[in-house]
Scaffold this motif. Structure first.
Motif, PDB file in Angstrom:
ATOM      1  N   ALA A 108      -2.185 -28.107  -8.428  1.00  0.00           N
ATOM      2  CA  ALA A 108      -1.397 -27.621  -9.560  1.00  0.00           C
ATOM      3  C   ALA A 108      -2.286 -26.729 -10.426  1.00  0.00           C
ATOM      4  O   ALA A 108      -3.192 -27.214 -11.101  1.00  0.00           O
ATOM      5  N   GLU A 109      -2.025 -25.446 -10.381  1.00  0.00           N
ATOM      6  CA  GLU A 109      -2.879 -24.490 -11.094  1.00  0.00           C
ATOM      7  C   GLU A 109      -2.977 -24.802 -12.586  1.00  0.00           C
ATOM      8  O   GLU A 109      -4.055 -24.703 -13.181  1.00  0.00           O
ATOM      9  N   ASP A 110      -1.861 -25.216 -13.193  1.00  0.00           N
ATOM     10  CA  ASP A 110      -1.891 -25.495 -14.629  1.00  0.00           C
ATOM     11  C   ASP A 110      -2.786 -26.683 -14.954  1.00  0.00           C
ATOM     12  O   ASP A 110      -3.485 -26.686 -15.969  1.00  0.00           O
ATOM     13  N   ARG A 137     -10.333 -27.015 -16.771  1.00  0.00           N
ATOM     14  CA  ARG A 137     -11.314 -25.948 -17.017  1.00  0.00           C
ATOM     15  C   ARG A 137     -11.558 -25.778 -18.515  1.00  0.00           C
ATOM     16  O   ARG A 137     -12.709 -25.740 -18.963  1.00  0.00           O
ATOM     17  N   GLU A 138     -10.482 -25.674 -19.276  1.00  0.00           N
ATOM     18  CA  GLU A 138     -10.619 -25.474 -20.725  1.00  0.00           C
ATOM     19  C   GLU A 138     -11.416 -26.599 -21.372  1.00  0.00           C
ATOM     20  O   GLU A 138     -12.307 -26.351 -22.194  1.00  0.00           O
ATOM     21  N   GLU A 176      -6.564 -24.361  -3.475  1.00  0.00           N
ATOM     22  CA  GLU A 176      -6.414 -24.431  -2.026  1.00  0.00           C
ATOM     23  C   GLU A 176      -7.094 -25.658  -1.440  1.00  0.00           C
ATOM     24  O   GLU A 176      -8.145 -26.087  -1.903  1.00  0.00           O
ATOM     25  N   THR A 177      -6.492 -26.179  -0.415  1.00  0.00           N
ATOM     26  CA  THR A 177      -7.060 -27.310   0.302  1.00  0.00           C
ATOM     27  C   THR A 177      -8.365 -26.896   0.968  1.00  0.00           C
ATOM     28  O   THR A 177      -8.392 -25.919   1.709  1.00  0.00           O
ATOM     29  N   ASP A 211      -8.219 -33.580  -6.587  1.00  0.00           N
ATOM     30  CA  ASP A 211      -6.966 -34.321  -6.440  1.00  0.00           C
ATOM     31  C   ASP A 211      -6.754 -34.520  -4.948  1.00  0.00           C
ATOM     32  O   ASP A 211      -6.543 -33.554  -4.219  1.00  0.00           O
ATOM     33  N   PRO A 212      -6.816 -35.764  -4.472  1.00  0.00           N
ATOM     34  CA  PRO A 212      -6.701 -35.998  -3.030  1.00  0.00           C
ATOM     35  C   PRO A 212      -5.313 -35.719  -2.488  1.00  0.00           C
ATOM     36  O   PRO A 212      -5.123 -35.683  -1.283  1.00  0.00           O
TER      37      PRO A 212
END
Length: 99
Positions: free
Chosen positions: A15-17, A23-24, A38-39, A57-58
């Motif tokens: 989930a990019e968000d 990151r922030e 990406e996996t 995140d597995p």
């Protein structure tokens, strides 16, 4: 303020968000952060370029449905040395990993 080396954290989350929120938070604390959605295909993809910590995140792409982390990281001595934090919103995945 102490002069400490900037640690590099790799965040792997489908989930990019979610990755951007992490990151922030980490950048505010002074970490260098690389986020990917990406996996990873092999341990070198999981922790390239002097990464000091990996948060993953597995559940992304069913990465750990067959024990991917354990199987691959056991065979990559460099990757075995990097701390790995497993972070998932789906508690069923975490319970399955614990069994």
């Amino acid at each position: 303020m102490t002069d400490r080396p900037q640690l590099h954290v790799r965040v792997v989350d489908g989930a990019e968000d979610v990755g951007e929120i992490v990151r922030e938070i980490l950048e505010e604390e002074g970490y260098q952060v690389t986020v990917t959605t990406e996996t990873p295909r092999d341990p070198g993809d999981l922790a390239p370029d002097g990464v000091d910590l990996v948060i993953v995140d597995p559940g992304i792409g069913g990465v750990d449905s067959d024990g991917w982390f354990q199987q691959h990281l056991e065979h990559d001595h460099e990757a075995m040395e990097i701390p790995l934090v497993v972070c998932a919103g789906n508690t069923r995945i975490l319970r399955d990993l614990a069994d």
